[in-house]
Enzyme design. Sequence first.
Site, PDB file in Angstrom:
ATOM      1  N   HIS A  85      -3.257   0.732  -5.026  1.00 59.11           N
ATOM      2  CA  HIS A  85      -2.019   1.370  -5.487  1.00 59.11           C
ATOM      3  C   HIS A  85      -1.262   0.523  -6.519  1.00 59.11           C
ATOM      4  O   HIS A  85      -0.194   0.941  -6.989  1.00 59.11           O
ATOM      5  CB  HIS A  85      -1.097   1.659  -4.296  1.00 59.11           C
ATOM      6  CG  HIS A  85      -1.623   2.680  -3.347  1.00 59.11           C
ATOM      7  ND1 HIS A  85      -2.027   3.930  -3.751  1.00 59.11           N
ATOM      8  CD2 HIS A  85      -1.811   2.644  -2.002  1.00 59.11           C
ATOM      9  CE1 HIS A  85      -2.438   4.619  -2.702  1.00 59.11           C
ATOM     10  NE2 HIS A  85      -2.333   3.861  -1.630  1.00 59.11           N
ATOM     11  N   HIS A  87      -6.089   8.084   0.379  1.00 61.74           N
ATOM     12  CA  HIS A  87      -5.020   8.283  -0.600  1.00 61.74           C
ATOM     13  C   HIS A  87      -5.514   7.916  -1.998  1.00 61.74           C
ATOM     14  O   HIS A  87      -6.303   6.994  -2.166  1.00 61.74           O
ATOM     15  CB  HIS A  87      -3.804   7.427  -0.241  1.00 61.74           C
ATOM     16  CG  HIS A  87      -3.355   7.618   1.172  1.00 61.74           C
ATOM     17  ND1 HIS A  87      -3.774   6.804   2.196  1.00 61.74           N
ATOM     18  CD2 HIS A  87      -2.549   8.558   1.730  1.00 61.74           C
ATOM     19  CE1 HIS A  87      -3.241   7.221   3.328  1.00 61.74           C
ATOM     20  NE2 HIS A  87      -2.497   8.287   3.072  1.00 61.74           N
TER      21      HIS A  87
END
Length: 366
Positions: free
Chosen positions: A181, A219
């Site tokens: 991320h 994710h």
Amino acid sequence: MVAVVTWHPEAMGPISVVWSPTCLEHRPEQEVWVGVAIPGTEVPQRVSVIRDVLEEAGHPLVEALAHDDETLDRVHSRRFTNHLRGVYDAWLAAGFPEDPGQDRVVPYVFPTAAMLGGIPMHPAGAVHGRVGEFCYDTMTLVGRGTWEAARAAVDCALTAADRVLEGERAVYALCRPPGHHVTANAYGGSCYLNNAAVAAEALRDGGHDRVAVVDVDAHHGNGTQAIFYTRGDVFYGSVHVDPGAGWFPHFVGYADEAGAGQGVGANLNLPLPPGSGNSEFLDGVRELADAVTLHGSTAVVVSLGVDAAANDPESPLQVTEQGYRQAGELLLDQLGLPSVIVQEGGYHLPTLGALVMAFLSAAPSA
């Protein structure tokens, strides 16, 4: 530059597991989610349970070697890494552990484009203002040992890449904290430095002209996508829960994001509806493997998150241990490329080691 080494399938065995005890030093303890402090799931025990299962199964443990910042500096700006390296000490010096009683670094204001309204941003003078320039959420706290653990995770990824470049067919980097991320200039999503992106850069430096990053975390890896979005030499592909259904990272990770500039066509997102299981997940993994071949990649980095599993607290997907085993067969065996496997998410401690083991069971080693 390290020369690309041809691997020999007749010399296979359990793949190496690169880890560092320093990765245990990051102890966030909690997250601030929608303004409420909740227990954190990205705990040091994640390393221990995976390491113990893999060691018992016969995978050799290799302690990460220290690397300089040369490759890291091509992934992240020096201004960003300098901030992350020193922000905890600055936070202590400002007295926040005493008043208001916050002993972890957590932002409270963010210089978004909407806030600035087109006005050039001036760097914040106060550390509690400056944090929001580099951290984009309130979940990703910095404490004592956070920088050291994140930097050690980078060394795990780089050591794994070194070993692949020296001829090992596949190497697993037990990175913690995770990294996918993290963009070039900002951290979030319980991630601090982008281990997978650093590994991809190292493979490029080592002689692989075209490299793929395949992300199977539950994710979307918005940071890895952002780092390579305008580049054609590094393909990024991800199968993940649909962010439009209310899941992190919310704003990116959609199917219409195909790359920009020289990177057009080198980005592929495959969002899945909540509740998707093995069938949908593996269809996505096959499509990503085909895209890697079409890209002409000669090496692959797998961002191995196992939080798509049914018992994991962080996603609504329903992938089983068998699903991860088949994903490993598709990406590590059938794809047949030199591979660095980088640990990303996965938070259900009782099943975490078995899920990683299932994926790696398909990985040959030269």
